[in-house]
Design a protein around this motif. Sequence first.
Motif, PDB file in Angstrom:
ATOM      1  N   ARG A 264      21.360 -10.043 -13.285  1.00  0.00           N
ATOM      2  CA  ARG A 264      20.232 -10.699 -12.621  1.00  0.00           C
ATOM      3  C   ARG A 264      19.572  -9.763 -11.604  1.00  0.00           C
ATOM      4  O   ARG A 264      18.351  -9.644 -11.550  1.00  0.00           O
ATOM      5  N   ILE A 265      20.381  -9.053 -10.791  1.00  0.00           N
ATOM      6  CA  ILE A 265      19.846  -8.157  -9.761  1.00  0.00           C
ATOM      7  C   ILE A 265      19.155  -6.964 -10.418  1.00  0.00           C
ATOM      8  O   ILE A 265      18.112  -6.496  -9.939  1.00  0.00           O
ATOM      9  N   GLU A 266      19.719  -6.468 -11.522  1.00  0.00           N
ATOM     10  CA  GLU A 266      19.100  -5.322 -12.209  1.00  0.00           C
ATOM     11  C   GLU A 266      17.720  -5.695 -12.747  1.00  0.00           C
ATOM     12  O   GLU A 266      16.771  -4.911 -12.687  1.00  0.00           O
ATOM     13  N   GLU A 267      17.597  -6.932 -13.267  1.00  0.00           N
ATOM     14  CA  GLU A 267      16.289  -7.401 -13.763  1.00  0.00           C
ATOM     15  C   GLU A 267      15.267  -7.422 -12.628  1.00  0.00           C
ATOM     16  O   GLU A 267      14.127  -6.965 -12.786  1.00  0.00           O
ATOM     17  N   ILE A 268      15.684  -7.960 -11.465  1.00  0.00           N
ATOM     18  CA  ILE A 268      14.771  -8.034 -10.311  1.00  0.00           C
ATOM     19  C   ILE A 268      14.381  -6.637  -9.858  1.00  0.00           C
ATOM     20  O   ILE A 268      13.212  -6.373  -9.546  1.00  0.00           O
ATOM     21  N   ALA A 269      15.346  -5.714  -9.839  1.00  0.00           N
ATOM     22  CA  ALA A 269      15.063  -4.345  -9.403  1.00  0.00           C
ATOM     23  C   ALA A 269      14.036  -3.684 -10.319  1.00  0.00           C
ATOM     24  O   ALA A 269      13.093  -3.033  -9.852  1.00  0.00           O
ATOM     25  N   HIS A 270      14.197  -3.859 -11.637  1.00  0.00           N
ATOM     26  CA  HIS A 270      13.233  -3.268 -12.582  1.00  0.00           C
ATOM     27  C   HIS A 270      11.861  -3.925 -12.445  1.00  0.00           C
ATOM     28  O   HIS A 270      10.823  -3.252 -12.549  1.00  0.00           O
ATOM     29  N   LYS A 271      11.866  -5.225 -12.217  1.00  0.00           N
ATOM     30  CA  LYS A 271      10.595  -5.937 -12.034  1.00  0.00           C
ATOM     31  C   LYS A 271       9.853  -5.416 -10.807  1.00  0.00           C
ATOM     32  O   LYS A 271       8.629  -5.163 -10.853  1.00  0.00           O
ATOM     33  N   GLU A 272      10.588  -5.246  -9.683  1.00  0.00           N
ATOM     34  CA  GLU A 272       9.977  -4.719  -8.462  1.00  0.00           C
ATOM     35  C   GLU A 272       9.521  -3.271  -8.656  1.00  0.00           C
ATOM     36  O   GLU A 272       8.508  -2.848  -8.100  1.00  0.00           O
ATOM     37  N   LEU A 273      10.275  -2.518  -9.466  1.00  0.00           N
ATOM     38  CA  LEU A 273       9.899  -1.129  -9.717  1.00  0.00           C
ATOM     39  C   LEU A 273       8.571  -1.068 -10.486  1.00  0.00           C
ATOM     40  O   LEU A 273       7.728  -0.195 -10.216  1.00  0.00           O
ATOM     41  N   ASN A 274       8.375  -2.001 -11.423  1.00  0.00           N
ATOM     42  CA  ASN A 274       7.097  -2.060 -12.154  1.00  0.00           C
ATOM     43  C   ASN A 274       5.956  -2.386 -11.198  1.00  0.00           C
ATOM     44  O   ASN A 274       4.860  -1.810 -11.303  1.00  0.00           O
ATOM     45  N   ARG A 275       6.210  -3.288 -10.242  1.00  0.00           N
ATOM     46  CA  ARG A 275       5.187  -3.590  -9.216  1.00  0.00           C
ATOM     47  C   ARG A 275       4.877  -2.362  -8.384  1.00  0.00           C
ATOM     48  O   ARG A 275       3.723  -2.052  -8.088  1.00  0.00           O
ATOM     49  N   TYR A 276       5.934  -1.645  -7.999  1.00  0.00           N
ATOM     50  CA  TYR A 276       5.773  -0.454  -7.157  1.00  0.00           C
ATOM     51  C   TYR A 276       4.923   0.603  -7.866  1.00  0.00           C
ATOM     52  O   TYR A 276       4.126   1.306  -7.254  1.00  0.00           O
ATOM     53  N   GLU A 277       5.103   0.668  -9.194  1.00  0.00           N
ATOM     54  CA  GLU A 277       4.365   1.666  -9.975  1.00  0.00           C
ATOM     55  C   GLU A 277       2.858   1.367  -9.978  1.00  0.00           C
ATOM     56  O   GLU A 277       2.028   2.277 -10.000  1.00  0.00           O
ATOM     57  N   LYS A 278       2.520   0.063  -9.899  1.00  0.00           N
ATOM     58  CA  LYS A 278       1.109  -0.330  -9.994  1.00  0.00           C
ATOM     59  C   LYS A 278       0.410  -0.364  -8.638  1.00  0.00           C
ATOM     60  O   LYS A 278      -0.815  -0.281  -8.562  1.00  0.00           O
ATOM     61  N   VAL A 279       1.225  -0.513  -7.548  1.00  0.00           N
ATOM     62  CA  VAL A 279       0.622  -0.617  -6.211  1.00  0.00           C
ATOM     63  C   VAL A 279       0.250   0.778  -5.708  1.00  0.00           C
ATOM     64  O   VAL A 279       1.051   1.709  -5.820  1.00  0.00           O
ATOM     65  N   PRO A 280      -0.950   0.964  -5.158  1.00  0.00           N
ATOM     66  CA  PRO A 280      -1.332   2.278  -4.610  1.00  0.00           C
ATOM     67  C   PRO A 280      -0.374   2.706  -3.500  1.00  0.00           C
ATOM     68  O   PRO A 280       0.095   1.879  -2.715  1.00  0.00           O
ATOM     69  N   GLN A 281      -0.077   4.005  -3.449  1.00  0.00           N
ATOM     70  CA  GLN A 281       0.892   4.496  -2.476  1.00  0.00           C
ATOM     71  C   GLN A 281       0.408   4.314  -1.036  1.00  0.00           C
ATOM     72  O   GLN A 281       1.203   4.205  -0.123  1.00  0.00           O
ATOM     73  N   SER A 282      -0.902   4.262  -0.863  1.00  0.00           N
ATOM     74  CA  SER A 282      -1.439   4.109   0.487  1.00  0.00           C
ATOM     75  C   SER A 282      -1.308   2.680   1.007  1.00  0.00           C
ATOM     76  O   SER A 282      -1.471   2.423   2.194  1.00  0.00           O
ATOM     77  N   SER A 283      -0.991   1.730   0.120  1.00  0.00           N
ATOM     78  CA  SER A 283      -0.870   0.327   0.511  1.00  0.00           C
ATOM     79  C   SER A 283       0.404   0.097   1.340  1.00  0.00           C
ATOM     80  O   SER A 283       1.444   0.703   1.095  1.00  0.00           O
ATOM     81  N   ALA A 284       0.301  -0.813   2.334  1.00  0.00           N
ATOM     82  CA  ALA A 284       1.469  -1.151   3.158  1.00  0.00           C
ATOM     83  C   ALA A 284       2.553  -1.808   2.319  1.00  0.00           C
ATOM     84  O   ALA A 284       3.755  -1.656   2.591  1.00  0.00           O
ATOM     85  N   GLU A 285       2.127  -2.530   1.268  1.00  0.00           N
ATOM     86  CA  GLU A 285       3.100  -3.214   0.419  1.00  0.00           C
ATOM     87  C   GLU A 285       3.968  -2.226  -0.345  1.00  0.00           C
ATOM     88  O   GLU A 285       5.118  -2.526  -0.680  1.00  0.00           O
ATOM     89  N   SER A 286       3.453  -1.028  -0.591  1.00  0.00           N
ATOM     90  CA  SER A 286       4.195  -0.018  -1.337  1.00  0.00           C
ATOM     91  C   SER A 286       5.515   0.320  -0.645  1.00  0.00           C
ATOM     92  O   SER A 286       6.570   0.359  -1.278  1.00  0.00           O
TER      93      SER A 286
END
Length: 775
Positions: A264-286
């Motif tokens: 379950r945790i590995e799925e969440i980690a990969h999901k968040e990693l996909n979000r991180y890939e799409k969010v611009p690095q300059s964003s605070a959310e990154s």
Amino acid sequence: MNQDHETIIPLLPLRGVVIYPSMVQHLDVGREHSVKALEDAMMYDQKLLLVAQRDTSVQTPNQDDLYEVGTIAYIKQMVKLPNGTSRILIEGLERATLKEIKQADPFFTVTYESIHDEHGDDTEEQAQMRMLINQFSEYTKVSKKTKSETYDTVKDIDESSRLADIVTSHLSLKIEQKQHVLETAYVPDRLDYIIQTIQNEKEVLSMEKKIGQRVKRSMERTQREYYLREQLKAIQKELGERDGKTGEIDELKEKIEEAELPERIEEIAHKELNRYEKVPQSSAESSVIRNYIEWLVELPWTNETEDNLDVQRAERVLDEDHYGLDRVKERVLEYLAVQQLTDSASGPILCLVGPPGVGKTSLAQSVARSVGREFVRASLGGVRDEAEIRGHRRTYVGAMPGRIMQSMKSAGTVNPVFLLDEIDKMASDFRGDPSSAMLEVLDPEQNDKFSDHFIEEPYDLSKVMFIATANNLSTIPAPLLDRMEVISIAGYTELEKLHIAKEHLIIKQLEENGLSKSQLQFRDDAILKLVRMYTREAGVRNLEREIASVCRKAAKKIVSEEKKRVVVTENQLETLLGKPKFRYGQAERENQIGTATGLAYTQAGGDTLAIEVSIVQGTGKLTLTGKLGDVMQESAQAAFSYVRARADEFELEKDFYEKYDVHIHIPEGATPKDGPSAGITIATALVSALTNRPVRKEVGMTGEITLRGRVLPIGGLKEKSLSAHRAGLTTIIMPAQNDKDLEDIPESVREQLTFIQVSHLDEVLDHALLAKEAI
């Protein structure tokens, strides 16, 4: 050399090599004493004893540096080289035991005893030889250090002892292993050992080969990835993109794969990693997403240390670190015993309550050491924000998990010993109530699904062994207290402090002040005086400070006055530390009328308390002085009412309470006093003053009284008994209901005191008061 060459022979120490019988080998000899041994041997029969050194770094060995078994060898050839060393060609002849060194200078000459080979069953030895030759054949194929031609020189040897020795000489073994073969006279055992050794070496060589291939593949992959990344950087630069994000994503992906996370945790980690890939690095959310992924990866989800369930070892460790504290130690040992029987994963939740300095925190560390777990500590003093426990929501910039999750990350395992320090000093304000958040942490029914606001996913805390510490239970909310098993540590007795000082504090302070045990010694009477007259505490912190002060002053004497040794006695303490800071109660020297000795319990241990009663002409006024608390005032009033009710039995005037003023005083009026244990002492002093009967000087007493004269139980009997013993009392009057507490009193003290158990005040007066004519 004029000795008989059959028994006395020169000895040549060898470094890093073992010579076997039938073995011919070149040796370079450079050490002066070794060269002289060679020259002596060449003058006679060219024989010497070759013995390996245990430590190759020793330049000039003695008998302890040499193995006991070596080889008698014949020098076939000797050549002196230009650099001063000698090169010899030697042949091993037979095994021999070094018996005695006859001379050590300028070279060793020794006596020896030959060791003869012992053989077993011929058929068994033939089978062992065949197996050894086959194993050696396979070894030469995988070993880079042994040439395949070596096998040809070995396969035709038909003598078992010689075969074992020659094969061993071609193996890459440690000196200890080669020496073991030399020392084994029974040939079948020697063959078995070599066969097993070759099998182990083959496995190691095979593993080395696999690792080498894996490293090579890894290097090739790394070089390829490096080349591709360099190309990617060049492409990103041409496109004007900021480089680095791709590398971070790959790094995080690798961390997730290596972390062995639950599904379950590995799925969440990969999901968040996909979000991180799409969010611009300059964003605070990154940065928030990256921080969250790193926390998921670094938290221990499955890594668990194995408990050391050896109860005897755990008891030994606890006794080494702490003297006394038997109840806590017993509880830990019970936990280990239950673990051993049930294999249960849940840990206890203990709360150690006691004054500062009694060793609560260090005891938790000892518990971790005794069970073989990691130890983490979270200090809760002054925590007011619930987010300190549960963490912050990830919607906030700079959000992070609470102290529980931070400590679990530091522990690196799911079952550490977790110390919640100063749990009684948590407070609540407008930011929330952290003590309520602790309910979920410490509830065994809920903490397997602890929810941190930052992590959001349930985390299992059920395997954690929680230990909380507190100074005062009254400030801990009742629901939180209900979830913990409270163990009170009231403080150390004088005898316990004496042992702690001798076994721990003095040793520690000697080391910290650069002193040895021979330079500074403490006598027992000096330590006891330190405890009694220079400190007044439940723990041992101030005692350690005073010991440190003595060590510093002793160090100054040793350095400035060039003293070799300082012995601290009772009489020297005032010279070193000045006048005593405290005093303790002493027994009365004579039987007194109107004065009884009570026993008190304080945070610093036990003490004696003189209670004085004065009767003067007046109007029946009862006066209480000595800064008494409400409970003691009520005890005095109850005692006075009891005496009034029994006036006839005490042969008092019926209206004595209207003619006389009664003044009850407890000295040291600046010190507040309270507690439910002074009733019988006040009553005894009152009856003594009114009836003119003296109180026995050797008697101390403790117990509460009712209006009907019943004696009620009290607490702190152990500490009170020790203070009575210290003050010189010989008899203690105590409530009969406290007989269960007698076993807590040290046997050495119990033997020197007489304990009188009473249930009614009449019994107290019978034992405590003398007749009028004894005045």
